[in-house]
Design an enzyme around this catalytic site. Structure first.
Site, PDB file in Angstrom:
ATOM      1  N   CYS B  85      42.535  38.276  30.836  1.00  0.00           N
ATOM      2  CA  CYS B  85      43.903  38.081  30.342  1.00  0.00           C
ATOM      3  C   CYS B  85      44.164  36.641  29.918  1.00  0.00           C
ATOM      4  CB  CYS B  85      44.902  38.507  31.406  1.00  0.00           C
ATOM      5  SG  CYS B  85      44.526  40.128  32.084  1.00  0.00           S
ATOM      6  N   CYS B 212      54.585  47.071  36.669  1.00  0.00           N
ATOM      7  CA  CYS B 212      53.353  46.844  35.904  1.00  0.00           C
ATOM      8  C   CYS B 212      53.662  46.540  34.437  1.00  0.00           C
ATOM      9  CB  CYS B 212      52.469  48.090  35.927  1.00  0.00           C
ATOM     10  SG  CYS B 212      52.124  48.738  37.574  1.00  0.00           S
ATOM     11  N   LYS B 334      55.499  41.659  31.137  1.00  0.00           N
ATOM     12  CA  LYS B 334      56.118  42.905  31.568  1.00  0.00           C
ATOM     13  C   LYS B 334      56.843  43.622  30.432  1.00  0.00           C
ATOM     14  CE  LYS B 334      58.236  46.178  33.440  1.00  0.00           C
ATOM     15  NZ  LYS B 334      57.466  47.416  33.473  1.00  0.00           N
ATOM     16  N   HIS B 338      51.627  42.930  26.725  1.00  0.00           N
ATOM     17  CA  HIS B 338      50.458  42.181  27.183  1.00  0.00           C
ATOM     18  C   HIS B 338      49.197  42.623  26.435  1.00  0.00           C
ATOM     19  CE1 HIS B 338      47.642  40.066  29.574  1.00  0.00           C
ATOM     20  NE2 HIS B 338      47.439  40.966  30.513  1.00  0.00           N
TER      21      HIS B 338
END
Ligand SMILES: [Zn+2]
Lengths: 136, 391
Positions: B85, B212, B334, B338
């Site tokens: 990430c 998530c 969020k 992402h």
């Protein structure tokens, strides 16, 4: 140089119920997974050791959404166990229904009670065993 | 070392499933960044591209060379950064170092991802590849599982009743959605209520879907130049004041620190030191809220709140615009989305826009210094970047 403990050694040992590890000759650090140099002191000399099995749950999760190929396993309990000798290992908690796994199990005593093997998928270059722990 | 600046930034809207390729998305963001910087594409000397999983998403490894060619830049060196990430942040940090050294004057750095092309089961599998394939994945650990375990650990370590912590975590997600609803580039353009949060399905206890981040497609790109070059190109160059990066092993080898993320504390200290600034000087932060708990852990490790108190701060509104520190005014991972390989560049994009005062309803008034925080894997890579006005 050749490592004292490889994944293959660790995995084969685990399949026979042994939790293999390393003790750094330089600083005495105990390690419950293969590594070639010590993360504490940089030392390269290790003694092979075997952990006894008992420990306590440090944290856990009940996983409801499994990855591709492992859907049939869910729900299951993943936990980090601190072995009595000190190091952390990851495994599954067995003998406890997932819905009964509340935060109160943190700190509970467990011991190594068996092994399960992820048989591998097309990405994983073969199998990988993990320890199973049961509450004492 | 020369001073280094961001001369321009571009970003696609982040989204769920959409038809374009990662290279096409990267091209959109890169051309916007090039146009805004007032350079010609031919002025770019190197391309640093974050991309996590192109191999699995589109059968496309080595994506950086094709992205360069798509931009008419096939002659220049192009490198792919795979730091999970934190891929784009690692690319930006390296671009900073190369420009600071004097080797390059103008570098394109950013990233692209089309994670939704995998579908949830394969995406869950491939994201888990960023944790340890032998000593973690064997037990069935997934990415929500990593932060679920950190949530339980956090609650226990700081002696916070889980019910209370869960309420604070819902508030993290509610705040992110509030700002995303005001960000035209965000994946989710709607607010979230406590009622929605409560009925969200359990993914990995104690985290629910509402805790998530989504799977996303998108790209973001920066034009990184020396300060001298940037000042000739634009009236509002944004200086890269400090950068930091550190690594960690799997969760088991982080025993002494968790739920604190040691790699973050090292990276943040490097970036604060280089910038000659501290947490009190930061007006806004775009931080790595891949899961709601991750936001609390980040706020503490970065020095904004004492350990174990970030949840209280969120409940008191101290992480909103106008509070102690404006957190994720873009909507964060969020709710803005992402797209893994692009995320760090999108964080920097938001900080650039905020420092320039271009954010409309979600503007942090008078913002002069902003920071990004990007975590890869289970703490395996951590990058921090501090940006400030260069005018
Ligand atoms: Zn040692």
């Amino acid at each position: 140089m050749e490592a004292k403990l490889t994944f293959k050694d660790f995995n084969e040992g685990l399949k026979q119920g042994k939790l293999s590890g390393l003790k750094c000759q330089g600083c005495g650090e105990l390690i419950a997974q293969p590594r070639i140099l010590c993360g504490k002191c940089g030392g390269s000399e290790f003694d092979s050791i075997e952990f006894a099995g008992p420990g306590s749950i440090q944290t856990f999760t009940v996983n409801y959404v499994a990855a591709e190929g492992r859907e049939a396993e869910a729900p299951y309990i993943v936990a980090i166990v601190e072995l009595d000798e000190g190091p952390w290992v990851m495994g599954n908690i067995v003998g406890l229904k997932p819905e009964a796994a509340t935060i109160d199990i943190i700190g509970k005593r467990v011991t190594l009670s068996g092994v399960a093997v992820f048989q591998g998928d097309k990405y994983s270059a073969g199998e990988a065993a993990r320890p199973l722990f049961k509450l004492l | 070392m020369r001073k280094v600046a961001i001369a321009g930034a571009g970003m696609t809207r982040f989204s769920g499933k959409q038809p374009r390729t990662a290279i096409e998305l990267f091209g959109d963001a890169a051309t916007d960044a090039i146009r805004e910087s007032n350079i010609r594409s031919q002025d770019v000397q190197a391309l640093f591209m974050g991309n996590f999983m192109g191999d699995f998403e589109e059968g496309q490894a080595h994506i950086q060379a094709f992205a360069a060619d798509y931009l008419g830049l096939a002659r220049i060196p192009a490198n792919r950064y795979e730091n999970a990430c934190a891929s784009a942040s690692a690319a930006i940090r390296d671009a900073f170092i190369w420009v600071a050294s004097g080797y390059y004057d103008i570098v394109l750095a950013g990233g692209a991802e089309c994670a939704t092309k995998m579908g949830t089961p394969l995406a869950t599998r491939t994201f888990a590849m960023a944790s340890d394939s032998r000593y973690e994945y064997a037990s069935g650990l997934t990415f929500p599982g990593v932060f679920a375990m950190l949530t339980h650990l956090y609650a226990r370590k700081y002696n916070i009743p889980l019910e209370k912590l869960k309420r604070q975590l819902y508030q993290v997600s509610i705040n992110s959605h509030y700002y995303a609803a005001r960000n035209p580039k965000a994946q989710y353009q709607k607010e979230l209520t406590m009622e929605d949060a409560l009925k969200s399905p359990m993914i990995a206890s104690p985290l629910q879907l509402v805790d998530c981040c989504p799977f996303s497609d998108g790209a973001a790109v920066l034009v990184i130049t020396s300060e001298d070059v940037a000042k000739k190109l634009t009236k509002k160059p944004v200086l890269i004041a400090g950068v930091g990066q550190a690594s960690a092993g799997n969760l088991l080898s982080q025993k002494e620190y968790l739920p604190r993320i040691r790699s973050r504390e090292l990276a943040a200290a490097q970036s604060y030191k280089m910038a000659g600034l501290g947490p009190k000087d930061i007006d806004l932060i775009e931080l790595h809220d891949c899961f709601s708990t991750a936001a609390l852990i980040a706020l503490e490790s970065l020095g904004f709140f004492p350990y174990g108190t970030a949840g209280d701060a969120v409940e008191k509104g101290e992480t909103k615009i106008g509070g102690r520190i404006a957190v994720n005014p873009s909507g964060g991972l969020k709710a803005k989305g992402h797209p893994v390989g692009a995320t760090g560049a999108a964080q920097a994009y938001e900080v650039v826009r905020q420092l320039r005062g271009e954010c409309g309803e979600r503007q942090v008034e008078g913002a002069r210094v902003g920071m990004t925080d990007t975590l890869g894997g289970d703490g395996g890579t951590l990058c921090n970047i501090i940006l400030k006005r260069g005018w």
